[in-house]
Design a protein around this motif. Structure first.
Motif, PDB file in Angstrom:
ATOM      1  N   MET A 101       0.811  -1.214   0.000  1.00 37.83           N
ATOM      2  CA  MET A 101       0.000   0.000   0.000  1.00 37.83           C
ATOM      3  C   MET A 101       0.849   1.271   0.000  1.00 37.83           C
ATOM      4  O   MET A 101       0.391   2.324   0.430  1.00 37.83           O
ATOM      5  N   ASP A 102       2.072   1.175  -0.486  1.00 39.50           N
ATOM      6  CA  ASP A 102       2.991   2.309  -0.356  1.00 39.50           C
ATOM      7  C   ASP A 102       3.025   3.221  -1.571  1.00 39.50           C
ATOM      8  O   ASP A 102       3.782   4.180  -1.598  1.00 39.50           O
ATOM      9  N   SER A 103       2.219   2.957  -2.576  1.00 41.36           N
ATOM     10  CA  SER A 103       2.254   3.816  -3.766  1.00 41.36           C
ATOM     11  C   SER A 103       1.109   4.815  -3.731  1.00 41.36           C
ATOM     12  O   SER A 103       0.870   5.453  -2.716  1.00 41.36           O
ATOM     13  N   GLU A 104       0.371   4.941  -4.821  1.00 42.58           N
ATOM     14  CA  GLU A 104      -0.674   5.944  -4.896  1.00 42.58           C
ATOM     15  C   GLU A 104      -1.908   5.565  -4.060  1.00 42.58           C
ATOM     16  O   GLU A 104      -2.103   4.412  -3.682  1.00 42.58           O
ATOM     17  N   VAL A 105      -2.728   6.572  -3.817  1.00 43.52           N
ATOM     18  CA  VAL A 105      -4.014   6.339  -3.163  1.00 43.52           C
ATOM     19  C   VAL A 105      -4.857   5.408  -4.031  1.00 43.52           C
ATOM     20  O   VAL A 105      -4.828   5.494  -5.255  1.00 43.52           O
ATOM     21  N   LEU A 106      -5.597   4.509  -3.404  1.00 38.43           N
ATOM     22  CA  LEU A 106      -6.450   3.589  -4.158  1.00 38.43           C
ATOM     23  C   LEU A 106      -7.553   4.356  -4.879  1.00 38.43           C
ATOM     24  O   LEU A 106      -8.242   5.175  -4.282  1.00 38.43           O
ATOM     25  N   LYS A 107      -7.697   4.070  -6.155  1.00 39.07           N
ATOM     26  CA  LYS A 107      -8.768   4.663  -6.950  1.00 39.07           C
ATOM     27  C   LYS A 107      -9.773   3.576  -7.330  1.00 39.07           C
ATOM     28  O   LYS A 107      -9.536   2.385  -7.107  1.00 39.07           O
ATOM     29  N   ARG A 108     -10.878   3.997  -7.917  1.00 39.65           N
ATOM     30  CA  ARG A 108     -11.895   3.045  -8.354  1.00 39.65           C
ATOM     31  C   ARG A 108     -11.288   2.051  -9.344  1.00 39.65           C
ATOM     32  O   ARG A 108     -10.586   2.442 -10.280  1.00 39.65           O
ATOM     33  N   GLY A 109     -11.523   0.781  -9.150  1.00 44.56           N
ATOM     34  CA  GLY A 109     -10.983  -0.247 -10.024  1.00 44.56           C
ATOM     35  C   GLY A 109      -9.649  -0.813  -9.569  1.00 44.56           C
ATOM     36  O   GLY A 109      -9.151  -1.778 -10.147  1.00 44.56           O
ATOM     37  N   ASP A 110      -9.047  -0.231  -8.531  1.00 43.53           N
ATOM     38  CA  ASP A 110      -7.778  -0.732  -8.014  1.00 43.53           C
ATOM     39  C   ASP A 110      -8.009  -2.074  -7.334  1.00 43.53           C
ATOM     40  O   ASP A 110      -8.911  -2.220  -6.512  1.00 43.53           O
ATOM     41  N   ALA A 111      -7.193  -3.058  -7.662  1.00 42.49           N
ATOM     42  CA  ALA A 111      -7.391  -4.413  -7.140  1.00 42.49           C
ATOM     43  C   ALA A 111      -6.682  -4.661  -5.813  1.00 42.49           C
ATOM     44  O   ALA A 111      -6.833  -5.729  -5.227  1.00 42.49           O
ATOM     45  N   ARG A 112      -5.923  -3.679  -5.328  1.00 41.47           N
ATOM     46  CA  ARG A 112      -5.202  -3.891  -4.071  1.00 41.47           C
ATOM     47  C   ARG A 112      -6.165  -4.087  -2.902  1.00 41.47           C
ATOM     48  O   ARG A 112      -7.261  -3.548  -2.883  1.00 41.47           O
ATOM     49  N   CYS A 113      -5.697  -4.843  -1.906  1.00 40.13           N
ATOM     50  CA  CYS A 113      -6.526  -5.152  -0.739  1.00 40.13           C
ATOM     51  C   CYS A 113      -5.597  -5.383   0.446  1.00 40.13           C
ATOM     52  O   CYS A 113      -4.456  -5.828   0.276  1.00 40.13           O
ATOM     53  N   LEU A 114      -6.066  -5.098   1.631  1.00 42.20           N
ATOM     54  CA  LEU A 114      -5.256  -5.279   2.835  1.00 42.20           C
ATOM     55  C   LEU A 114      -5.374  -6.733   3.297  1.00 42.20           C
ATOM     56  O   LEU A 114      -6.170  -7.072   4.166  1.00 42.20           O
ATOM     57  N   ASN A 115      -4.562  -7.609   2.702  1.00 41.15           N
ATOM     58  CA  ASN A 115      -4.673  -9.049   2.950  1.00 41.15           C
ATOM     59  C   ASN A 115      -3.805  -9.507   4.118  1.00 41.15           C
ATOM     60  O   ASN A 115      -2.990 -10.424   3.992  1.00 41.15           O
ATOM     61  N   VAL A 116      -3.959  -8.843   5.249  1.00 43.44           N
ATOM     62  CA  VAL A 116      -3.230  -9.223   6.464  1.00 43.44           C
ATOM     63  C   VAL A 116      -4.187  -9.102   7.648  1.00 43.44           C
ATOM     64  O   VAL A 116      -5.280  -8.554   7.526  1.00 43.44           O
ATOM     65  N   THR A 117      -3.785  -9.605   8.773  1.00 47.08           N
ATOM     66  CA  THR A 117      -4.595  -9.476   9.986  1.00 47.08           C
ATOM     67  C   THR A 117      -4.720  -8.004  10.372  1.00 47.08           C
ATOM     68  O   THR A 117      -3.725  -7.285  10.441  1.00 47.08           O
ATOM     69  N   THR A 118      -5.929  -7.564  10.618  1.00 49.08           N
ATOM     70  CA  THR A 118      -6.167  -6.179  11.012  1.00 49.08           C
ATOM     71  C   THR A 118      -6.337  -6.086  12.528  1.00 49.08           C
ATOM     72  O   THR A 118      -6.530  -7.092  13.219  1.00 49.08           O
ATOM     73  N   VAL A 119      -6.287  -4.871  13.027  1.00 48.41           N
ATOM     74  CA  VAL A 119      -6.521  -4.656  14.454  1.00 48.41           C
ATOM     75  C   VAL A 119      -7.933  -5.110  14.833  1.00 48.41           C
ATOM     76  O   VAL A 119      -8.167  -5.613  15.942  1.00 48.41           O
ATOM     77  N   GLY A 120      -8.886  -4.981  13.893  1.00 52.12           N
ATOM     78  CA  GLY A 120     -10.243  -5.453  14.162  1.00 52.12           C
ATOM     79  C   GLY A 120     -10.293  -6.949  14.368  1.00 52.12           C
ATOM     80  O   GLY A 120     -10.957  -7.445  15.293  1.00 52.12           O
ATOM     81  N   GLN A 121      -9.602  -7.693  13.513  1.00 55.05           N
ATOM     82  CA  GLN A 121      -9.569  -9.155  13.656  1.00 55.05           C
ATOM     83  C   GLN A 121      -8.880  -9.578  14.942  1.00 55.05           C
ATOM     84  O   GLN A 121      -9.308 -10.519  15.621  1.00 55.05           O
ATOM     85  N   GLN A 122      -7.821  -8.883  15.291  1.00 55.77           N
ATOM     86  CA  GLN A 122      -7.110  -9.205  16.532  1.00 55.77           C
ATOM     87  C   GLN A 122      -7.987  -8.946  17.747  1.00 55.77           C
ATOM     88  O   GLN A 122      -7.995  -9.718  18.707  1.00 55.77           O
ATOM     89  N   MET A 123      -8.746  -7.858  17.704  1.00 54.01           N
ATOM     90  CA  MET A 123      -9.674  -7.553  18.799  1.00 54.01           C
ATOM     91  C   MET A 123     -10.765  -8.616  18.896  1.00 54.01           C
ATOM     92  O   MET A 123     -11.106  -9.081  19.992  1.00 54.01           O
ATOM     93  N   LYS A 124     -11.320  -9.004  17.733  1.00 51.14           N
ATOM     94  CA  LYS A 124     -12.386  -9.999  17.734  1.00 51.14           C
ATOM     95  C   LYS A 124     -11.924 -11.324  18.324  1.00 51.14           C
ATOM     96  O   LYS A 124     -12.678 -12.015  19.013  1.00 51.14           O
ATOM     97  N   ARG A 125     -10.680 -11.702  18.059  1.00 51.03           N
ATOM     98  CA  ARG A 125     -10.134 -12.946  18.607  1.00 51.03           C
ATOM     99  C   ARG A 125     -10.123 -12.930  20.128  1.00 51.03           C
ATOM    100  O   ARG A 125     -10.116 -13.976  20.769  1.00 51.03           O
TER     101      ARG A 125
END
Length: 210
Positions: free
Chosen positions: A45-69
């Protein structure tokens, strides 16, 4: 400063102040790091801001998932901007019980989208046109307070985590409703509007923390 933000300043003084840290100058990398606790370049996620049609996704454990656990009730309110090419990228699929906000990088504060045909505003998985016309800072604050009250009333000893990611302050410069006398001394129109947006946010932070 040309104006004060007492509630935000109070939070800063009472919290942990970082005197050596690194931040990105744009949205997506910063938000990716906040949600993942990783450098943006480690999660793509270190390049440009995500625009419409961008296929990038945050495919790692998030703070939300860690909290839910750990049995915590979670909510994500505000701007996401770390991937929305599929439902799997969105907050409800990444550890957050409740979501209200928008997936993209920017939008109008009142319309919640570029046009009625491209409404980027959801409550959980459903588009939420019922909120069109309500200023986003006021809306996000109101729904955050509502979520806290509902969660604590429904659970005798709740553990809660709220990721409160407001739109303010960001372009376009849509002035909040009401009068903001703390900004009246500023001559430049855009800076005066920016001041009102910041003071509206500060007021919301005060109501939320209270």
């Amino acid at each position: 400063a040309e104006y004060s933000t007492p509630h935000i300043s109070k939070l800063a003084k009472a919290g942990v102040q970082l005197n050596q840290s690194y931040a990105s100058t744009v949205c997506s990398p910063s938000r990716a790091s906040l949600l993942s606790s990783r450098y943006a370049y480690h999660v793509g996620m270190d390049s440009e801001v995500l625009k419409r049609g961008d296929a990038r996704c945050l495919n790692v454990t998030t703070v939300g998932q860690q909290m839910k656990r750990n049995g915590v009730h979670t909510a994500f309110i505000g701007k996401q901007d770390v991937g929305y090419s599929s439902w799997a990228c969105t907050p409800n699929c990444n550890g957050f019980d409740y979501f209200l906000g928008f997936y993209g990088p920017a939008q109008y504060y009142y319309l919640h989208g570029v046009s009625p045909q491209s409404l980027d505003f959801h409550e959980n998985f459903a588009q939420a046109p019922q909120y069109v016309g309500e200023y986003s800072t006021n809306l996000f604050t109101r729904k955050a307070i509502e979520w806290i009250r509902n969660t604590t009333n429904a659970n005798p000893n709740p553990s809660t985590f709220l990721y409160f990611s407001t739109q303010a302050v960001h372009t376009p410069l849509d002035a909040p409703p009401g009068n903001w006398p703390g900004c009246s001394h500023i001559g430049d129109t855009n800076r005066r509007t920016y001041c009102a947006i910041a003071q509206s946010l500060d007021e919301g932070i005060g109501n939320l923390t209270q």
